[in-house]
Design a protein around this motif. Structure first.
Motif, PDB file in Angstrom:
ATOM      1  N   PHE A   1       0.675  -0.838  -0.195  1.00 24.28           N
ATOM      2  CA  PHE A   1       0.319  -0.064   0.037  1.00 24.28           C
ATOM      3  C   PHE A   1       0.873   1.287  -0.232  1.00 24.28           C
ATOM      4  CE2 PHE A   1      -2.094   3.778   1.918  1.00 24.28           C
ATOM      5  CZ  PHE A   1      -3.022   3.323   1.609  1.00 24.28           C
ATOM      6  N   ASP A   2       0.299   2.372  -1.198  1.00 22.45           N
ATOM      7  CA  ASP A   2       1.272   3.867  -0.690  1.00 22.45           C
ATOM      8  C   ASP A   2       0.336   4.502  -1.436  1.00 22.45           C
ATOM      9  OD1 ASP A   2       3.050   5.516  -0.286  1.00 22.45           O
ATOM     10  OD2 ASP A   2       3.901   4.813  -2.145  1.00 22.45           O
ATOM     11  N   SER A   3       0.391   5.737  -1.077  1.00 22.82           N
ATOM     12  CA  SER A   3      -0.458   6.783  -1.666  1.00 22.82           C
ATOM     13  C   SER A   3       0.223   7.413  -3.166  1.00 22.82           C
ATOM     14  CB  SER A   3      -0.588   8.256  -1.034  1.00 22.82           C
ATOM     15  OG  SER A   3       1.154   8.539  -1.012  1.00 22.82           O
ATOM     16  N   GLY A   4       0.652   6.312  -3.574  1.00 22.25           N
ATOM     17  CA  GLY A   4       1.927   6.758  -5.039  1.00 22.25           C
ATOM     18  C   GLY A   4       2.473   5.753  -6.060  1.00 22.25           C
ATOM     19  N   VAL A   5       2.963   5.998  -6.473  1.00 22.34           N
ATOM     20  CA  VAL A   5       3.523   4.490  -7.258  1.00 22.34           C
ATOM     21  C   VAL A   5       5.366   4.693  -6.353  1.00 22.34           C
ATOM     22  CG1 VAL A   5       2.436   5.247  -9.312  1.00 22.34           C
ATOM     23  CG2 VAL A   5       4.746   6.586  -9.024  1.00 22.34           C
ATOM     24  N   GLY A   6       5.566   5.267  -5.203  1.00 23.59           N
ATOM     25  CA  GLY A   6       6.803   5.529  -5.228  1.00 23.59           C
ATOM     26  C   GLY A   6       6.685   3.839  -4.528  1.00 23.59           C
ATOM     27  N   GLY A   7       5.767   3.130  -3.685  1.00 28.22           N
ATOM     28  CA  GLY A   7       5.979   1.823  -3.588  1.00 28.22           C
ATOM     29  C   GLY A   7       6.282   0.948  -4.186  1.00 28.22           C
ATOM     30  N   LEU A   8       6.424   1.106  -5.165  1.00 27.86           N
ATOM     31  CA  LEU A   8       7.496   0.195  -6.390  1.00 27.86           C
ATOM     32  C   LEU A   8       8.886  -0.133  -5.766  1.00 27.86           C
ATOM     33  CD1 LEU A   8       5.269   1.363  -9.350  1.00 27.86           C
ATOM     34  CD2 LEU A   8       4.869  -0.449  -8.089  1.00 27.86           C
ATOM     35  N   SER A   9       9.316   0.452  -5.297  1.00 26.32           N
ATOM     36  CA  SER A   9      10.704   0.739  -4.788  1.00 26.32           C
ATOM     37  C   SER A   9      10.636  -0.582  -4.047  1.00 26.32           C
ATOM     38  CB  SER A   9      10.996   2.103  -4.067  1.00 26.32           C
ATOM     39  OG  SER A   9      10.248   2.771  -3.179  1.00 26.32           O
ATOM     40  N   VAL A  10       9.183  -0.930  -3.147  1.00 28.64           N
ATOM     41  CA  VAL A  10       9.582  -1.278  -2.341  1.00 28.64           C
ATOM     42  C   VAL A  10       9.635  -2.730  -3.083  1.00 28.64           C
ATOM     43  CG1 VAL A  10       8.853  -1.866   0.173  1.00 28.64           C
ATOM     44  CG2 VAL A  10       8.896  -0.163  -0.075  1.00 28.64           C
TER      45      VAL A  10
END
Length: 266
Positions: free
Chosen positions: A10-19
């Protein structure tokens, strides 16, 4: 044969794709659902109570409807606020992303720069991390919401304005030897940040540690060449106004473009 585990990221945008990239590299055989709350983006500008209610409601809905075995809150800002409540409400493991202060303190001989959103920088949780794991280190705090937008813009094919980036990071230039990327969006700007801060500055984030934590909690062996890769689904809290950014983000991290499924009933 035992069914594979279901993991919600879960993230607010696409940044969590790095995780997501780090977890998927370790455990490609699991079933993944990625939910980005683009309706609430950016989290760094939301009131704490609003953020707490949003994340609790959205995550709870997905856990119930998709039989989730483990949740990863792939957002530093949200993690500093919502983890206690989610862990109380859910009966499954909830993994958060917090600034990598501890590993930074172990290798820094000069000073640490923590680059995060203003919300993360100002949280007591963050300051307690510094007191606990880096009491002898000098830590420079730099909060920026603009860097989040720059990371998302990069995924939409817009070039990074290195002059603007240099201005934002100027308080850290020649002042630190380790930079902690305290927002999951920031690895998207790692190359450009390295160029501004200098090749001798070590940039670290929490992605690798999160992947190891997930594997341990699910009692899964780290990457096995005999395991087949599994699928993943992408959901959003609102129809993406520029959905191409998500697919570009997926491609950036080695995933195939997918169709986004708006999350009904939110």
């Amino acid at each position: 044969m035992q069914a594979e585990k279901n993991v919600l990221i879960f993230d607010s945008g696409v940044g969590g794709l790095s995780v997501f990239k780090n977890i998927y590299a370790h455990l490609p055989h699991l079933n993944y659902i990625y939910l980005f709350d683009n309706e609430g983006y950016p989290y760094g500008e939301l009131d704490s109570e609003v953020l707490l209610e949003r994340v609790s409601r959205l995550v709870g809905k997905m856990v119930t409807e998709h039989n989730i075995d483990l949740v990863v809150i792939a957002c530093n800002t949200a993690s500093t606020i919502v983890l206690p409540r989610l862990r109380q409400e859910l009966k499954i493991p909830v993994v958060g992303v917090v600034p990598a202060i501890k590993p930074a303190a172990m290798i820094s001989t000069k000073a640490i720069g923590l680059i995060a959103t203003p919300a993360t920088i100002n949280r007591h949780y963050t300051h307690n991390l510094i007191k606990e794991f880096a009491p002898q280190s000098k830590v420079h705090l730099l909060g920026s919401t603009r860097l989040v937008t720059m990371a998302e813009d990069k995924l939409r094919g817009n070039p990074v304005n290195c002059d603007e980036l240099k201005e934002i990071l100027s308080p850290l230039i020649n002042q630190i030897d380790v930079a902690v990327l305290g927002c999951t969006h920031f690895p998207l700007l790692k190359y450009e940040m390295q160029g501004v801060l200098g090749k001798d500055v070590v940039l670290i984030d929490s992605g690798e540690a999160i992947a190891v934590r997930v594997s341990r909690l699910l009692n899964q062996n780290v990457i096995d060449s005999e395991l087949t890769t599994s699928g993943y689904s992408i959901y959003s809290s609102a129809t993406p106004w520029e959905g191409v950014a998500l697919n570009l983000g997926l491609a950036e991290f080695g995933f195939n473009p997918v169709r986004t499924f708006p999350l009904p009933g939110v």
